[in-house]
Enzyme design. Structure first.
Site, mmCIF file in Angstrom:
data_model
loop_
_atom_site.group_PDB
_atom_site.id
_atom_site.type_symbol
_atom_site.label_atom_id
_atom_site.label_comp_id
_atom_site.label_asym_id
_atom_site.label_seq_id
_atom_site.Cartn_x
_atom_site.Cartn_y
_atom_site.Cartn_z
ATOM 1 N N SER A 63 72.911 -112.059 54.752
ATOM 2 C CA SER A 63 73.704 -110.859 54.484
ATOM 3 C C SER A 63 74.029 -110.750 52.999
ATOM 4 C CB SER A 63 74.960 -110.740 55.344
ATOM 5 O OG SER A 63 75.400 -109.400 55.335
ATOM 6 N N HIS A 68 84.088 -109.879 42.202
ATOM 7 C CA HIS A 68 84.564 -108.972 41.157
ATOM 8 C C HIS A 68 85.684 -109.707 40.427
ATOM 9 C CE1 HIS A 68 82.392 -106.015 43.524
ATOM 10 N NE2 HIS A 68 83.047 -106.491 44.570
ATOM 11 N N CYS A 83 75.459 -113.627 58.543
ATOM 12 C CA CYS A 83 75.015 -113.413 59.925
ATOM 13 C C CYS A 83 74.126 -114.599 60.299
ATOM 14 C CB CYS A 83 74.187 -112.145 60.039
ATOM 15 S SG CYS A 83 75.042 -110.666 59.518
#
Length: 126
Positions: A63, A68, A83
């Protein structure tokens, strides 16, 4: 619930500004976190903002990981969604250590859908 993945949402505080404002350092931390999480890197994009801050997104076979940074606050926000296989908590532990966060808050979500909505995978496409 039919669990399809694990999603971690993380806030980290107390990181040194120079680490959070270093795109190459963030790139290397992401690569090593992916290895620690036993995931497979497909693509990695790192962007340096002006006057400061870095965003990095890694597309994984499992995934993604995104981070940030706000160096002026010693803060970062991270999002790890795995996943199937892999160890997202181990990847997060590596990021926390690499970015020298003095405190982290991690919220873990199971991703998927109610079992009563379960249909054969190809039936949903037809």
């Amino acid at each position: 619930m039919k669990k399809l993945g694990t999603h971690l949402v993380v806030d980290g505080w107390g990181s040194p500004a120079n680490l959070l404002d270093d795109p190459e350092g963030i790139r290397q931390a992401m690569i090593e976190a992916i290895a620690a999480g036993e995931a497979t890197l497909i693509d990695l994009c790192v962007h340096q903002f002006s006057p400061h801050g870095v965003t990095a997104t890694a597309t994984l076979a499992e995934s993604h990981i995104a981070i940030h940074t706000w160096p002026e606050y010693g803060y970062f926000a991270a999002d790890l969604f795995f996943c199937g296989r892999g160890k997202p908590v181990e990847a997060m532990k590596f990021l926390q250590k690499a970015l020298q966060a003095t405190e982290c808050k991690m919220t873990e979500f199971d991703r998927g859908f109610p079992k009563e909505m379960l249909v054969p995978p190809m039936a949903a496409i037809a």
